[in-house]
Write a protein that holds these residues in place. Sequence first.
Motif, PDB file in Angstrom:
ATOM      1  N   VAL A 180       0.643  -1.005  -0.029  1.00 22.45           N
ATOM      2  CA  VAL A 180      -0.059   0.001   0.149  1.00 22.45           C
ATOM      3  C   VAL A 180       0.758   1.241  -0.183  1.00 22.45           C
ATOM      4  O   VAL A 180       2.007   1.470   0.836  1.00 22.45           O
ATOM      5  CB  VAL A 180      -0.934   0.094   1.205  1.00 22.45           C
ATOM      6  CG1 VAL A 180      -1.647   1.499   1.461  1.00 22.45           C
ATOM      7  CG2 VAL A 180      -1.784  -1.169   1.197  1.00 22.45           C
ATOM      8  N   THR A 181       0.484   2.211  -0.970  1.00 19.56           N
ATOM      9  CA  THR A 181       1.342   3.362  -0.806  1.00 19.56           C
ATOM     10  C   THR A 181       0.612   4.342   0.092  1.00 19.56           C
ATOM     11  O   THR A 181      -0.639   4.439  -0.052  1.00 19.56           O
ATOM     12  CB  THR A 181       1.198   4.216  -2.359  1.00 19.56           C
ATOM     13  OG1 THR A 181       1.867   3.169  -3.568  1.00 19.56           O
ATOM     14  CG2 THR A 181       1.680   5.513  -2.349  1.00 19.56           C
ATOM     15  N   ALA A 182       1.511   4.872   0.898  1.00 23.52           N
ATOM     16  CA  ALA A 182       0.808   5.397   2.182  1.00 23.52           C
ATOM     17  C   ALA A 182       1.402   6.859   2.337  1.00 23.52           C
ATOM     18  O   ALA A 182       2.538   7.144   2.103  1.00 23.52           O
ATOM     19  CB  ALA A 182       1.220   4.856   3.463  1.00 23.52           C
ATOM     20  N   GLU A 242       0.959   0.765  10.265  1.00 24.03           N
ATOM     21  CA  GLU A 242       1.900  -0.046   9.845  1.00 24.03           C
ATOM     22  C   GLU A 242       1.552  -1.674  10.041  1.00 24.03           C
ATOM     23  O   GLU A 242       1.471  -2.613   9.310  1.00 24.03           O
ATOM     24  CB  GLU A 242       3.542   0.019  10.218  1.00 24.03           C
ATOM     25  CG  GLU A 242       3.994   1.079   9.386  1.00 24.03           C
ATOM     26  CD  GLU A 242       5.530   1.149   9.735  1.00 24.03           C
ATOM     27  OE1 GLU A 242       6.396   1.605   9.014  1.00 24.03           O
ATOM     28  OE2 GLU A 242       5.941   0.704  10.956  1.00 24.03           O
ATOM     29  N   LEU A 245      -1.905  -2.340   8.001  1.00 27.85           N
ATOM     30  CA  LEU A 245      -1.688  -2.467   6.248  1.00 27.85           C
ATOM     31  C   LEU A 245      -0.163  -2.896   5.934  1.00 27.85           C
ATOM     32  O   LEU A 245       0.713  -2.480   6.737  1.00 27.85           O
ATOM     33  CB  LEU A 245      -2.207  -1.190   5.780  1.00 27.85           C
ATOM     34  CG  LEU A 245      -3.434  -0.710   5.956  1.00 27.85           C
ATOM     35  CD1 LEU A 245      -3.664   0.766   5.358  1.00 27.85           C
ATOM     36  CD2 LEU A 245      -4.542  -1.563   5.308  1.00 27.85           C
ATOM     37  N   ILE A 247       2.476  -1.823   4.285  1.00 29.76           N
ATOM     38  CA  ILE A 247       2.765  -0.276   3.981  1.00 29.76           C
ATOM     39  C   ILE A 247       4.009  -0.533   2.974  1.00 29.76           C
ATOM     40  O   ILE A 247       5.033  -1.229   3.570  1.00 29.76           O
ATOM     41  CB  ILE A 247       3.173   0.753   4.905  1.00 29.76           C
ATOM     42  CG1 ILE A 247       1.884   0.849   5.954  1.00 29.76           C
ATOM     43  CG2 ILE A 247       3.630   1.929   4.560  1.00 29.76           C
ATOM     44  CD1 ILE A 247       0.738   1.520   4.990  1.00 29.76           C
ATOM     45  N   GLU A 248       3.985  -0.084   1.700  1.00 27.78           N
ATOM     46  CA  GLU A 248       5.181  -0.270   1.057  1.00 27.78           C
ATOM     47  C   GLU A 248       6.598   0.233   1.518  1.00 27.78           C
ATOM     48  O   GLU A 248       6.629   1.550   1.800  1.00 27.78           O
ATOM     49  CB  GLU A 248       4.715   0.449  -0.508  1.00 27.78           C
ATOM     50  CG  GLU A 248       6.037   0.225  -1.470  1.00 27.78           C
ATOM     51  CD  GLU A 248       5.750   0.833  -2.755  1.00 27.78           C
ATOM     52  OE1 GLU A 248       6.191   0.720  -3.722  1.00 27.78           O
ATOM     53  OE2 GLU A 248       4.667   1.772  -2.785  1.00 27.78           O
ATOM     54  N   ASP A 250       7.504  -0.078   4.259  1.00 23.98           N
ATOM     55  CA  ASP A 250       7.213   0.530   5.797  1.00 23.98           C
ATOM     56  C   ASP A 250       7.498   1.890   5.936  1.00 23.98           C
ATOM     57  O   ASP A 250       8.166   2.179   6.876  1.00 23.98           O
ATOM     58  CB  ASP A 250       8.078  -0.634   6.795  1.00 23.98           C
ATOM     59  CG  ASP A 250       7.652  -1.979   6.900  1.00 23.98           C
ATOM     60  OD1 ASP A 250       6.327  -2.228   6.592  1.00 23.98           O
ATOM     61  OD2 ASP A 250       8.527  -2.704   6.958  1.00 23.98           O
ATOM     62  N   ARG A 251       7.233   2.687   4.963  1.00 20.98           N
ATOM     63  CA  ARG A 251       7.520   4.214   4.983  1.00 20.98           C
ATOM     64  C   ARG A 251       6.205   4.866   4.264  1.00 20.98           C
ATOM     65  O   ARG A 251       5.614   4.230   3.358  1.00 20.98           O
ATOM     66  CB  ARG A 251       8.937   4.531   4.313  1.00 20.98           C
ATOM     67  CG  ARG A 251       9.979   3.809   5.084  1.00 20.98           C
ATOM     68  CD  ARG A 251      11.357   4.252   4.159  1.00 20.98           C
ATOM     69  NE  ARG A 251      12.459   3.615   5.059  1.00 20.98           N
ATOM     70  CZ  ARG A 251      13.296   4.347   5.702  1.00 20.98           C
ATOM     71  NH1 ARG A 251      13.163   5.730   5.677  1.00 20.98           N
ATOM     72  NH2 ARG A 251      14.199   3.962   6.009  1.00 20.98           N
ATOM     73  N   PHE A 252       6.438   6.155   4.777  1.00 24.30           N
ATOM     74  CA  PHE A 252       5.168   7.062   4.396  1.00 24.30           C
ATOM     75  C   PHE A 252       5.683   8.266   3.476  1.00 24.30           C
ATOM     76  O   PHE A 252       6.962   8.693   3.802  1.00 24.30           O
ATOM     77  CB  PHE A 252       4.257   7.593   5.532  1.00 24.30           C
ATOM     78  CG  PHE A 252       3.786   6.917   6.443  1.00 24.30           C
ATOM     79  CD1 PHE A 252       2.356   6.594   6.283  1.00 24.30           C
ATOM     80  CD2 PHE A 252       4.374   5.758   7.246  1.00 24.30           C
ATOM     81  CE1 PHE A 252       1.627   5.703   7.229  1.00 24.30           C
ATOM     82  CE2 PHE A 252       3.913   4.935   8.120  1.00 24.30           C
ATOM     83  CZ  PHE A 252       2.512   4.879   8.158  1.00 24.30           C
ATOM     84  N   TYR A 274      10.591   6.539   9.187  1.00 24.82           N
ATOM     85  CA  TYR A 274       9.223   6.308   8.615  1.00 24.82           C
ATOM     86  C   TYR A 274       8.967   7.063   7.309  1.00 24.82           C
ATOM     87  O   TYR A 274       8.286   6.870   6.648  1.00 24.82           O
ATOM     88  CB  TYR A 274       8.124   6.841   9.426  1.00 24.82           C
ATOM     89  CG  TYR A 274       7.916   5.990  10.837  1.00 24.82           C
ATOM     90  CD1 TYR A 274       7.241   4.814  10.852  1.00 24.82           C
ATOM     91  CD2 TYR A 274       8.840   6.464  12.102  1.00 24.82           C
ATOM     92  CE1 TYR A 274       7.146   4.098  12.020  1.00 24.82           C
ATOM     93  CE2 TYR A 274       8.558   5.600  13.112  1.00 24.82           C
ATOM     94  CZ  TYR A 274       7.800   4.471  13.259  1.00 24.82           C
ATOM     95  OH  TYR A 274       7.584   3.882  14.399  1.00 24.82           O
ATOM     96  N   ARG A 276       9.585   8.196   3.430  1.00 26.35           N
ATOM     97  CA  ARG A 276       9.780   7.886   2.214  1.00 26.35           C
ATOM     98  C   ARG A 276      10.105   9.144   1.232  1.00 26.35           C
ATOM     99  O   ARG A 276      11.090   8.792   0.348  1.00 26.35           O
ATOM    100  CB  ARG A 276       8.749   6.736   1.598  1.00 26.35           C
ATOM    101  CG  ARG A 276       8.934   5.894   0.032  1.00 26.35           C
ATOM    102  CD  ARG A 276       7.818   5.227  -0.091  1.00 26.35           C
ATOM    103  NE  ARG A 276       8.158   4.613  -0.977  1.00 26.35           N
ATOM    104  CZ  ARG A 276       8.891   3.281  -1.434  1.00 26.35           C
ATOM    105  NH1 ARG A 276       8.970   2.683  -0.242  1.00 26.35           N
ATOM    106  NH2 ARG A 276       8.880   2.674  -2.374  1.00 26.35           N
TER     107      ARG A 276
END
Length: 306
Positions: A180-182, A242, A245, A247-248, A250-252, A274, A276
């Motif tokens: 998931v892109t977060a 995280e 979901l 999370i791609e 593990d970063r936002f 965290y 990205r």
Amino acid sequence: MPRLLSVITSLCLCAAPLGALLVEDPSSTSKADLLLRRGRWAEAERAYEEVLAREPDHALAWFHLGYVTSAQGKFERAIEANQRAATFPEVRPTALYNLACNYARTDALEAASTTLDASIAAGQLDFDLMASDPDLASLRAAGRVSLPREPVWKMLEARNGLTVRHALLVPEDLDPERPVTAFLAFAPGGGGPLSTAWAIEELWAGLATHANAVVLCPVVPDDSWFTHPAHHALEDLLKHVERELAIEGDRFHFIGFASGARAATTYSRMSKRYARSLTVLSSLGWSSFDDDELARWDELPVHQIV
């Protein structure tokens, strides 16, 4: 994304400071600024008048003159000063807001309502302040202050005892088994609940329509993002999402709009584990960092839209 881009065009290009009552200008107003900070309104008024006699186009002197005359209840003079201040882009959003407050204090409600709308269009987006500012009490009583409708917030009790209100925008067809892109999105205006609600409706909802993308929209948990308790509470929220979901990476992707850019910029360093990428839709966010600190963003993709 079209809605987001339209808001960027109408608001972000103003690139004006939000919410500041005092901006240092040591070149010519340091004496007046000191008097303002000490609450010596009449003396500060005279000092700013002296500056303006020498420099009639001094934006900050007009801006602060409006503030100190308003503090003395001299609303007609404050209206004149804030009208002049509002002609300068660097202080226009807040000068218009202060002007709306001056009109409201003199029961000129039509002018107050029109000017408040103009301040919002110029980039003054602290809706939580508008909901509580005593200067706007008459305007609120007349039903002339339009405020965003808050969503039903999710609540997270952080380990330090702070409760973090937040919304997680999720597309209907999200596949939680796929990466998931977060996005972590910081609202303008101090990040209170009403400003965050406005940002969700006007800015961030479009991001959640992209394939397998979610947007985490936190409300500031303790009046300011820039305290140590708030930092830990936010990290607890990120860990919680995280766990929920995939999370791609593990970063936002950190995003900050207008004054929310400062929170996004600061937390991209404080919580870099965290982060990205960083995107700021504002000219704000960098002034508190020196060259050595700025160099630390070399390893993080950074985008700035002004």
